[in-house]
Design an enzyme around this catalytic site. Structure first.
Site, PDB file in Angstrom:
ATOM      1  N   SER A  16       0.866  -1.186   0.000  1.00  0.00           N
ATOM      2  CA  SER A  16       0.000   0.000   0.000  1.00  0.00           C
ATOM      3  C   SER A  16       0.894   1.226   0.000  1.00  0.00           C
ATOM      4  O   SER A  16       1.829   1.292  -0.798  1.00  0.00           O
ATOM      5  CB  SER A  16      -0.935  -0.038   1.216  1.00  0.00           C
ATOM      6  OG  SER A  16      -1.800   1.061   1.220  1.00  0.00           O
ATOM      7  N   HIS A  43      -3.491  -0.875  -2.965  1.00  0.00           N
ATOM      8  CA  HIS A  43      -4.634   0.009  -2.780  1.00  0.00           C
ATOM      9  C   HIS A  43      -4.514   1.119  -3.821  1.00  0.00           C
ATOM     10  O   HIS A  43      -3.721   2.042  -3.654  1.00  0.00           O
ATOM     11  CB  HIS A  43      -4.639   0.600  -1.370  1.00  0.00           C
ATOM     12  CG  HIS A  43      -4.825  -0.418  -0.305  1.00  0.00           C
ATOM     13  ND1 HIS A  43      -4.696  -0.137   1.040  1.00  0.00           N
ATOM     14  CD2 HIS A  43      -5.140  -1.733  -0.365  1.00  0.00           C
ATOM     15  CE1 HIS A  43      -4.923  -1.226   1.746  1.00  0.00           C
ATOM     16  NE2 HIS A  43      -5.181  -2.209   0.912  1.00  0.00           N
ATOM     17  N   ASP A 135      -4.410  -4.435   6.367  1.00  0.00           N
ATOM     18  CA  ASP A 135      -4.818  -5.300   5.263  1.00  0.00           C
ATOM     19  C   ASP A 135      -3.751  -6.375   5.046  1.00  0.00           C
ATOM     20  O   ASP A 135      -2.557  -6.094   5.033  1.00  0.00           O
ATOM     21  CB  ASP A 135      -4.985  -4.464   3.994  1.00  0.00           C
ATOM     22  CG  ASP A 135      -5.760  -5.202   2.914  1.00  0.00           C
ATOM     23  OD1 ASP A 135      -6.263  -6.304   3.199  1.00  0.00           O
ATOM     24  OD2 ASP A 135      -5.881  -4.668   1.797  1.00  0.00           O
TER      25      ASP A 135
END
Length: 834
Positions: A16, A43, A135
């Site tokens: 990310s 992301h 995540d």
């Protein structure tokens, strides 16, 4: 697909914010012939085009492609997640799913890791790189459960350590390394993915070594895995041997003997359990419909809490799920039962995690939004279990195969544990659970589990969802199965009190008072009349009462004397002065009267920790000389005490009522404030989650643009250097004929200086015999493809100049301007033939 193209392993790479740099280092170090396929999940912002494909292609010789629906995975290729989609894999094909933000924060890395674990099992590799949030944390658990391996970026090397820190905290990472060192470990693992690529029977042939290994684990960690199924044990041992790059079981046993860390790692490997909130939602729905109503109704009118047991609870998700469902049902139907849920496991690290009650934000994908709002509070990068829910669950270390069970239980949920142990141990555990339930309790098992040979002890409630009811009478075979109860006992020291000792200071102070005032036998008590110490020889009036032991001095003396002592004690506590009652009569000793004196024993500071009672038998001569007013009247003393107590009670009631009214007012105000804060907090949390997600996406976009800007800056510098050192003069104009850029060579032909940038070309004079120069430039800007002229400079005896005017465009769009090139033909020597 051809077996030659099928990847041996599939690596899911989650990244990310700050992930671009980590990905560049990772793939720059990765060879292009690893027989692995790499799927990069980031992301990404839905509003910007990702440039990851172009950027990564500069750091690897492997093909980099954006994933499309149904794309077949091939070895030595890199696949990128496209914006606005989640990515899964099924039968080695990539599947795209539109992102759905209606259920909260989208977690694409967790989604892919879970599908990867299901599709490739032990051939799955999960890699977590830089990023914020958590995540990937839930996904790596699924990968480990299926026998894959997990790599996590070392925290100091990550620009944002949120995702790596969350993954490392689970204790599931096999390797924690900076990105440029991960390649070496992956290559080594790929060459020997499992130390044992042999049939399981070959490992089982090493019976002695396997027994020795399990004995080592039991000695180091205190858990006996010999009753677990060989297939489960061997698969986990194989994986650890692969990570350690050891071929033979005997060598691995020797390695475990020498490494405390590896013994703990193997122990953790054997304990990996796949769990989540609301796992198998249909089973929990059946529990709510068929079990909870009966459990709640059956407990009505009973003393004590409603008791539930969740053995093998792992990190606590199942225990909290049952607590939430039970709490919802009881509140909805108006039951006031106190609930105690005992959640046990042999993994103390998992129990510590469960007891802390803090879970990653990915649980939002498992729980309904209303339940998440009622029972969890957003805290940092996760959710914390609410206090109301946490108080319902008690976590404890316990081995369900050996330790004594809980009893008087209404429900036991033992799901997906029996499938890992051998039939004999299954029967033993089921017998123990049957005993713990008693009569009419319920048992919930996993979808692949049954009660087996104990079907006569259980009635089937729901065969599909494996819910059973105990038939009772299950005490026959349990005693032989239970290990002795091991309760550490404190050594008993005679005369030593468990509570804090107040005896020595009281005794010292009482002794001082006795020396000053009395000299008769007496007793020292607390303010409540509990015996602390006696002075002098005990009187016949002080006796140990029959029945349950009591240290109350009022229970140790005759009733008449107890009344006088109680009344005197009350007056002494109230007045803080000594009180004397004379001529107290005792029915057991007719003709004998006693003088009673009660003195408060205080410490410095005015505290009243004790009372001193002195009972002195009156002499006959003394008795004859006493006035009638000195004689103790029990009824009058009781009346005085009663009046005092009634006054105190009335005062206490009035004070309590005033306090209650104040508290009620304060409580109403606090409740209103709390509701407002809760509403505001929910709004802020929702906004924060959205901003957090957008921030990550924008950071990724920004990193890509920064990389592209760096490339353009380098390219611009190279271009300037090229133009500055050629013999051709270059002049750039836009559609309005404004000068954009020139090179030094142009100044031989057009009279421009550095300050003319931005001026119209028509305002500048030139040294060319070319009257149509400006109009030709305008014609090209207007749409003519090309103008080329051979002209002379206005000065005499100079060579010809080749003027070439061409339009320029940006990415095949409309014409943005023109480029004028001027070349002095005399500066180029005529070519000579050979």
């Amino acid at each position: 697909m051809s077996t030659e193209l099928r990847p041996q392993f599939v690596c899911g790479v989650g990244a990310s914010a700050g992930g671009l740099e980590a990905l560049e280092h990772f793939f720059a170090s990765m060879p292009n012939n690893t027989d692995m396929a790499f799927v990069v999940v980031q992301h990404l912002s839905p509003n910007y085009r990702s440039m990851m494909q172009e950027l990564l292609s500069k750091h690897t010789r492997m093909r980099v492609a954006v994933a499309s629906n149904g794309l077949q995975l091939q070895k030595n290729e890199i696949y990128l997640i496209p914006p606005k989609h989640n990515l899964t894999v099924f039968n080695d094909k990539l599947m795209l799913i539109d992102q759905d933000h209606s259920h909260g924060v989208n977690l694409p890395i967790d989604v892919f890791f879970r599908s990867l674990a299901e599709d490739r099992k032990e051939e799955a590799i999960a890699i977590v790189l830089s990023g914020t949030g958590s995540d990937g944390t839930r996904g790596i658990r699924a990968v480990k459960e299926q026998g894959g391996i997990v790599m996590v970026q070392e925290e100091p090397s990550a620009k944002f350590d949120g995702m790596p820190r969350s993954a490392i905290a689970t204790g599931l990472a096999d390797f924690i390394l900076p990105p440029d060192r991960m390649a070496e470990q992956l290559v080594a693992y790929g060459q020997k993915p499992f130390a044992v690529r042999r049939a399981a029977s070959q490992l089982l042939a090493d019976t002695d070594e396997l027994t020795r290994l399990l004995a080592l684990v039991r000695g180091r960690c205190g858990v006996d895995f010999s009753g677990y199924k060989e297939s489960t044990i061997l698969r986990r041992i194989e994986r650890r041997m692969g990570v350690a790059q050891i071929d033979e079981l005997k060598d691995y046993v020797r390695y475990v003997e020498q490494s405390e860390d590896e013994a703990q790692a193997l122990f953790s490997e054997l304990l990996i359990g796949l769990t989540k909130f609301m796992r198998d939602a249909e089973s929990f729905a059946a529990l709510c419909d068929k079990v909870l109503p009966e459990v709640a109704n059956a407990h009505s009118g009973k003393d004590g809490p409603l008791r539930v047991w969740v053995p093998a609870c792992s990190t606590g998700e199942e225990a909290y799920t049952i607590a939430m469902l039970l709490r919802d049902y009881l509140d909805e139907h108006g039951h006031k039962h106190l609930v105690k849920i005992f959640a046990t496991d042999i993994d103390r690290r998992a129990l510590e995690f469960a007891g802390a009650g803090v879970y990653p934000v990915s649980i939002a994908a498992d729980l309904p939004a209303d339940m998440l709002g009622r029972y969890f509070v957003r805290e940092g990068d996760g959710y914390r279990v609410s206090r109301r829910l946490r108080e319902m669950v008690i976590f404890a270390a316990q081995d369900v195969t050996r330790d004594p069970p809980f009893t008087r239980l209404s429900l036991i949920s033992c799901r997906n544990f029996l499938i890992y142990i051998k039939p004999d141990l299954q029967k033993r555990v089921l017998s123990l659970l049957h005993f713990a339930l008693g009569s009419s309790g319920f048992l919930l098992l996993g979808n692949s589990e049954t009660v087996g040979e104990l079907n006569s002890s259980f009635a089937v409630v729901d065969a599909t969802h494996k819910i059973y009811r105990s038939r009772g009478g299950g005490r026959y075979a349990v005693a032989a199965n239970l290990a002795p109860l091991r309760v550490p006992a404190k050594p008993f020291v005679p005369g030593r009190s468990e509570g804090p000792s107040v005896e020595r200071p009281l005794v010292a102070r009482a002794s001082e008072t006795l020396v000053q005032q009395f000299g008769d036998p007496c007793v020292l008590t607390t303010e409540q009349g509990e015996l602390v110490h006696t002075f002098g020889p005990p009187t016949d009036l002080l006796r140990v009462p029959p029945g349950r032991a009591s240290l109350s001095v009022y229970d140790m003396v005759p009733n008449e004397l107890a009344v006088a002592m109680s009344a005197a004690a009350h007056r002494a506590r109230t007045s803080k002065q000594s009180v004397t009652y004379r001529s107290v009569r005792v029915a057991e000793y007719p003709g004998t009267t006693y003088d009673l004196t009660v003195s408060p024993v205080t410490r410095t500071g005015g505290e009243q920790p004790g009372l001193l009672f002195v009972v002195r038998q009156q002499q006959a001569t003394t008795l004859e000389g006493k006035r009638q007013s000195d004689t103790f009247d029990a009824s009058e003393a009781l009346q005085d005490q009663l009046r005092d107590l009634q006054g105190e009670l009335q005062y206490t009631r009035e004070s309590l009522q005033a306090t209650i009214e104040e508290l009620e007012t304060s409580n109403e105000e606090l409740q209103a404030t709390n509701e407002e804060l809760l509403a505001s907090n929910e709004e802020l949390q929702s906004t924060n989650e959205e901003l957090h997600s957008v921030n990550e996406e924008l950071y990724t976009v920004n990193a890509e643009y920064q990389a592209r800007i760096g490339e353009l800056t380098t390219l611009h510098a190279q271009f300037d250097a090229l133009l500055s050192h050629t013999l051709v003069g270059w002049l750039f104009v836009d559609r309005q004929m404004h000068i954009l850029k020139t090179t030094p060579e142009v100044r031989k032909y057009v009279n421009v200086i550095d300050g003319d940038i931005g001026r119209s070309l028509t305002d500048i004079s030139h040294n060319l015999d070319y009257p149509a120069f400006f109009s030709d430039v305008q014609r090209v800007v207007a749409g003519e493809a090309l103008v080329e002229r051979r002209v002379r400079r206005t000065a005499v005896s100079l060579s010809d100049v080749l003027v070439r005017i061409v339009p320029y465009k940006v990415e095949q769009s409309a014409i943005e301007g023109a480029v004028v090139s001027l070349l002095d033909l005399g500066a180029w020597p005529e070519p000579t033939s050979r």
